[in-house]
Design an enzyme around this catalytic site. Structure first.
Site, mmCIF file in Angstrom:
data_model
loop_
_atom_site.group_PDB
_atom_site.id
_atom_site.type_symbol
_atom_site.label_atom_id
_atom_site.label_comp_id
_atom_site.label_asym_id
_atom_site.label_seq_id
_atom_site.Cartn_x
_atom_site.Cartn_y
_atom_site.Cartn_z
ATOM 1 N N THR A 1 0.850 -1.190 0.000
ATOM 2 C CA THR A 1 0.000 0.000 0.000
ATOM 3 C C THR A 1 0.888 1.243 0.000
ATOM 4 O O THR A 1 1.831 1.329 0.781
ATOM 5 C CB THR A 1 -0.911 0.008 1.234
ATOM 6 N N GLU B 1 -3.129 -7.351 6.493
ATOM 7 C CA GLU B 1 -2.583 -7.490 7.856
ATOM 8 C C GLU B 1 -2.776 -8.907 8.401
ATOM 9 O O GLU B 1 -2.987 -9.100 9.601
ATOM 10 C CB GLU B 1 -3.225 -6.478 8.823
#
Length: 390
Positions: free
Chosen positions: A166, A370
């Site tokens: 990201t 995550e």
């Protein structure tokens, strides 16, 4: 529009300062983020100017110390700010979470000299960070990463490829995990790499089903040279640093998920109280009323779970199990709630004219980033029953 439209979430905040902080966030959201969110997401526009504004407003370093430009806010407050941002536009909320994740290693494991040299610009100087752990062949199995850092005098030379990053290609700095020693978790070290380092190149961003405004790209390290003063922690300590960061990062994802779910519920309530069929609002029909009640209950349960985990973190207690639980529950809830919101809107929910379909597409990625939710179940089970037997 019905006068029964939902009101802003009433937040339980510990201080007057934190209440003013959330009021500031809501003002920024209403003026600078929400009005352009749908259009810019559809066009794939990365809102760099929004992150600059958030930095200038002191919102990119909230959970870190004020001695280096942070906001001195407890995680309990920081996560509620993330929820507000994600409810307006997940690209922004998740982006702030990723930036905070990228700052974690230096803030927690850097030397005093390193923190003084780099943290002020990272926390309040307009910089934007990214976190480089995953690779094309090592996602959930992060300890098997192949990117290498080889010592060359007072420098390290980094070679390899990171994936699913990201802010890849737009970040000003990267926290990079690379192999410096033996195979497995004990041979990994953390580095702080400038975004403009020679030999660092980003591939074209991935074409994703949601979060189109947030660039996700591979990063190629072709002999990137950094000084030993940019090594974070001890050699071989990188994997422990990464796990520590991920525990906190998972709470950020949980808060973002509840923000997305809350936005979907608000949209469903607005529509159901305004849309009339058979001479009355469709919210009068028991089938829809029960759907809305279930959606709200899942959101409140998820919010309570992530806030309790945050309070444990703020108290200096172990919170790894609760962070995995929060990430698992909140992201699964977001997927269910956003899917139900599309159903409440019927055919309109499937169109780009309403935000429900975008929220549903965005919710899906939160079950993956995550650490997938399958990994979260493994983490929780290990806390309960110990490591798996071989």
């Amino acid at each position: 529009m019905s006068d029964r439209a939902p009101q802003p979430v009433e937040r339980r905040l510990p201080t007057e300062e934190s209440r003013q902080l959330v009021a500031l966030v809501r003002d920024i959201v209403s003026k600078e983020i929400a009005p352009r969110a749908a259009e810019e997401e559809e066009a794939g526009v990365f809102p760099r100017e929004v992150f600059t504004l958030l930095s200038e407003s002191g919102l990119l370093g909230l959970p870190y110390g004020s001695d280096h430009g942070g906001g001195d806010q407890p995680y309990e407050v920081y996560l509620q700010v993330l929820e507000e941002l994600a409810a307006a536009r997940l690209t922004v909320g998740l982006g702030v979470s990723v930036h905070s994740l990228a700052c974690h290693a230096l803030a927690g494991y850097g030397t005093d000299e390193q923190r003084a040299a780099h943290l002020p610009a990272m926390l309040s100087g307009g910089l934007l960070g990214a976190y480089c752990l995953s690779e094309p062949a090592s996602g959930s199995d992060a300890a098997s990463l192949r990117t290498k850092a080889v010592r060359d005098g007072d420098d390290w030379v980094i070679t390899g490829t990171k994936a699913w990053i990201t802010h890849g290609g737009v970040a000003d700095f990267y926290t990079v995990l690379a192999r410096t020693g033996v195979e497995g978790a004990r041979g990994i070290t953390a580095f702080l790499v400038p975004g403009d380092a020679e030999g660092l190149n980003a591939a074209l961003p991935e074409k994703k089903m949601g979060m189109k405004g947030s660039p996700t790209a591979q990063l190629h390290f072709d002999g990137v040279r950094v000084g030993d003063d940019r090594r974070i922690g001890e050699e071989g300590q990188g994997f422990a640093i990464a796990l520590s960061a991920l525990d906190s990062g998972r709470l950020g994802i949980a808060a973002c998920a509840i923000g997305v779910a809350q936005a979907a519920l608000d949209e469903a309530v607005r529509y159901a109280t305004d849309r009339r069929q058979f001479g009355r609002p469709i919210a009068d029909f028991q089938g829809l009323r029960f759907m809305l009640a279930d959606m709200a209950t899942q959101i409140e349960a998820g919010r309570a779970l992530y806030l309790e985990a945050a309070r444990l973190r703020d108290a200096g207690e172990s919170f790894s199990r609760q962070a995995a639980m929060a990430k698992l529950f909140c992201t699964d809830a977001a997927m269910r709630v956003t899917t139900d919101a599309v159903q409440v809107l019927g055919g309109y929910g499937y169109t780009l004219d309403f935000p429900a379909e975008r929220l549903m597409r965005e919710a899906k990625v939160l079950q993956i980033v995550e650490g997938t939710n399958q990994i979260q179940r493994m983490v929780i089970a290990r806390h309960l029953a110990g490591p798996e037997t071989r």
